[in-house]
Design a protein around this motif. Structure first.
Motif, PDB file in Angstrom:
ATOM      1  N   ALA A 174       0.836  -1.205   0.000  1.00  0.00           N
ATOM      2  CA  ALA A 174       0.000   0.000   0.000  1.00  0.00           C
ATOM      3  C   ALA A 174       0.866   1.249   0.000  1.00  0.00           C
ATOM      4  CB  ALA A 174      -0.922   0.008   1.216  1.00  0.00           C
ATOM      5  N   ALA A 175       0.552   2.202  -0.879  1.00  0.00           N
ATOM      6  CA  ALA A 175       1.320   3.446  -0.972  1.00  0.00           C
ATOM      7  C   ALA A 175       1.266   4.228   0.339  1.00  0.00           C
ATOM      8  CB  ALA A 175       0.803   4.296  -2.124  1.00  0.00           C
ATOM      9  N   GLY A 176       0.114   4.202   1.006  1.00  0.00           N
ATOM     10  CA  GLY A 176      -0.031   4.928   2.265  1.00  0.00           C
ATOM     11  C   GLY A 176       0.899   4.410   3.339  1.00  0.00           C
ATOM     12  N   ARG A 177       1.121   3.092   3.351  1.00  0.00           N
ATOM     13  CA  ARG A 177       2.020   2.508   4.343  1.00  0.00           C
ATOM     14  C   ARG A 177       3.465   2.940   4.071  1.00  0.00           C
ATOM     15  NH1 ARG A 177       1.940  -2.635   6.903  1.00  0.00           N
ATOM     16  NH2 ARG A 177       3.608  -2.667   8.457  1.00  0.00           N
ATOM     17  N   THR A 178       3.828   3.003   2.811  1.00  0.00           N
ATOM     18  CA  THR A 178       5.176   3.453   2.463  1.00  0.00           C
ATOM     19  C   THR A 178       5.400   4.885   2.923  1.00  0.00           C
ATOM     20  OG1 THR A 178       5.309   1.985   0.538  1.00  0.00           O
ATOM     21  CG2 THR A 178       6.770   3.891   0.552  1.00  0.00           C
ATOM     22  N   GLU A 179       4.425   5.761   2.671  1.00  0.00           N
ATOM     23  CA  GLU A 179       4.564   7.152   3.087  1.00  0.00           C
ATOM     24  C   GLU A 179       4.666   7.264   4.602  1.00  0.00           C
ATOM     25  OE1 GLU A 179       2.020  11.313   2.956  1.00  0.00           O
ATOM     26  OE2 GLU A 179       1.957   9.979   1.208  1.00  0.00           O
ATOM     27  N   ALA A 180       3.884   6.444   5.322  1.00  0.00           N
ATOM     28  CA  ALA A 180       3.934   6.477   6.785  1.00  0.00           C
ATOM     29  C   ALA A 180       5.311   6.062   7.292  1.00  0.00           C
ATOM     30  CB  ALA A 180       2.859   5.567   7.368  1.00  0.00           C
ATOM     31  N   MET A 181       5.909   5.059   6.667  1.00  0.00           N
ATOM     32  CA  MET A 181       7.234   4.610   7.077  1.00  0.00           C
ATOM     33  C   MET A 181       8.297   5.660   6.765  1.00  0.00           C
ATOM     34  SD  MET A 181       6.966   1.648   8.546  1.00  0.00           S
ATOM     35  CE  MET A 181       5.479   2.391   9.270  1.00  0.00           C
ATOM     36  N   ILE A 182       8.131   6.360   5.633  1.00  0.00           N
ATOM     37  CA  ILE A 182       9.076   7.429   5.288  1.00  0.00           C
ATOM     38  C   ILE A 182       8.968   8.571   6.304  1.00  0.00           C
ATOM     39  CG2 ILE A 182       9.567   9.246   3.598  1.00  0.00           C
ATOM     40  CD1 ILE A 182       8.926   7.206   1.412  1.00  0.00           C
ATOM     41  N   ARG A 183       7.747   8.909   6.703  1.00  0.00           N
ATOM     42  CA  ARG A 183       7.560   9.943   7.727  1.00  0.00           C
ATOM     43  C   ARG A 183       8.234   9.532   9.039  1.00  0.00           C
ATOM     44  NH1 ARG A 183       3.956  14.037   6.915  1.00  0.00           N
ATOM     45  NH2 ARG A 183       2.649  13.893   5.046  1.00  0.00           N
TER      46      ARG A 183
END
Length: 336
Positions: A110-119
């Motif tokens: 999921a793209a949202g999970r990737t963004e959360a991990m980057i944050r």
């Protein structure tokens, strides 16, 4: 009655270590950042004080001589049947040897999970973020605020938000289509996931095949990542076709292994009656009988390129190039 004295639960501080070792806090800080620049006898005292007090340094504390976190975040979608094993293992080993710790995060698909991990990684002020996932426009905008190094691996986007170390998935598809056509196969079945880079390889294969033949490609989609467990359903579907394919091109070596097992169980000879091609050159590809024809990606080279870029970044040197193409090669073995 004697009063029981409880051990102190206060975490020891940098000042405590300095007092125990008989040195200044600046000397302890220098030792933590680079032990080799401290005199050997002083280093022995500091190391002994750290061990005695069970001191754990706060690497983000302002009292340390360097603002580096000495940490790199590596984002991968999954651990099971991962194509990134060799890359991650080499990267971790070499970074650890240089005093940098690796924080591994699982993003799923999921793209949202990737963004959360980057944050989360940005919040921990890591020196670099290494991502195996495609990056959305929203995530690209977020990365622009990251002062560290952002590295995409296993891909070569036209405009990477940081730097990219990888190869062309479309080109792999083109080359696989030409490879099997030149070896006389005319009824290919393509089995892969429908997401991200697997989709790029699929598109490249179909385009490449259409340049050689009018025969349509039989396509079967599986969940990401493609794996051994998908083989039974896939093989059953292939057997229901009016005309059985003469070659199956798989999205991973583990899936290719499963197809070979199913073919053998059905009494089909590989490759005489059904050829099989994998992807990734996992250890099973050369251990399987028949050995599996596959696409090799030099994961260790990707790791070395990433590590060199990280070292340059923390030294204040800008990367020489934004994209590094490590290429790939098709390894012809017994299965095709």
């Amino acid at each position: 009655m004697a009063t029981m004295v409880r051990p102190s639960t206060r975490n020891p501080k940098l000042d405590d270590v300095a007092a125990r070792a008989g040195v200044s806090t600046a000397t302890v800080s220098r030792f933590l950042n680079n032990p080799d620049i401290v005199a050997a006898s002083t280093a022995v005292r500091i190391r002994a004080a750290i061990e005695e007090m069970q001191y754990v340094p706060n690497l983000l504390a302002g009292g340390l001589a360097s603002s580096r976190s000495k940490m790199v975040a590596v984002l991968i979608p999954h651990l099971v049947d991962s194509l990134f094993d060799r890359t991650i293992e080499t990267m971790v080993e070499e970074l650890n040897a240089g005093g940098t710790m690796v924080m591994l995060a699982l993003t799923g698909t999921a793209a949202g999970r990737t963004e959360a991990m980057i944050r989360a990684a940005m919040g921990r002020q890591v020196d670099a973020i290494v991502s195996t996932a495609p990056i959305s426009a929203e995530t690209t905008a977020l990365i622009q605020h990251f002062p560290g190094l952002f590295v995409q691996i296993w891909d070569l986007p036209a405009e990477p938000p940081g730097i990219a170390v990888g190869f062309s998935h479309v080109e792999i598809g083109h080359n696989l289509a030409r490879f099997i056509y030149e070896r006389g196969y005319r009824r290919p079945a393509l089995v892969s996931a429908e997401l991200g880079r697997a989709r790029l390889r699929r598109d490249g294969f179909v385009q490449g095949w259409e340049a050689h033949s009018d025969t349509p490609v039989k396509e079967i989609a599986v969940d990401s990542p493609s794996r051994f467990g998908h083989a039974r359903r896939v093989f059953a579907e292939l057997r229901r076709q009016p005309e059985r394919p003469d070659v199956v091109v798989c999205g991973s070596d583990s899936l290719a292994q499963g197809i070979i097992v199913e073919a053998n169980a059905a009494g089909l000879k590989v490759p005489d009656q059904l050829a099989v091609v994998g992807f990734g050159n996992a250890s099973v590809a050369s251990d399987m009988r028949p050995t599996i024809t596959t696409v090799e990606i030099d994961g260790a080279q990707i790791a070395r390129e990433v590590n060199a870029a990280v070292r340059s970044h923390v030294s204040g040197v800008a990367p020489k190039q934004r994209s590094v193409n490590v290429g790939f090669r098709i390894i012809a073995r017994e299965s095709a």
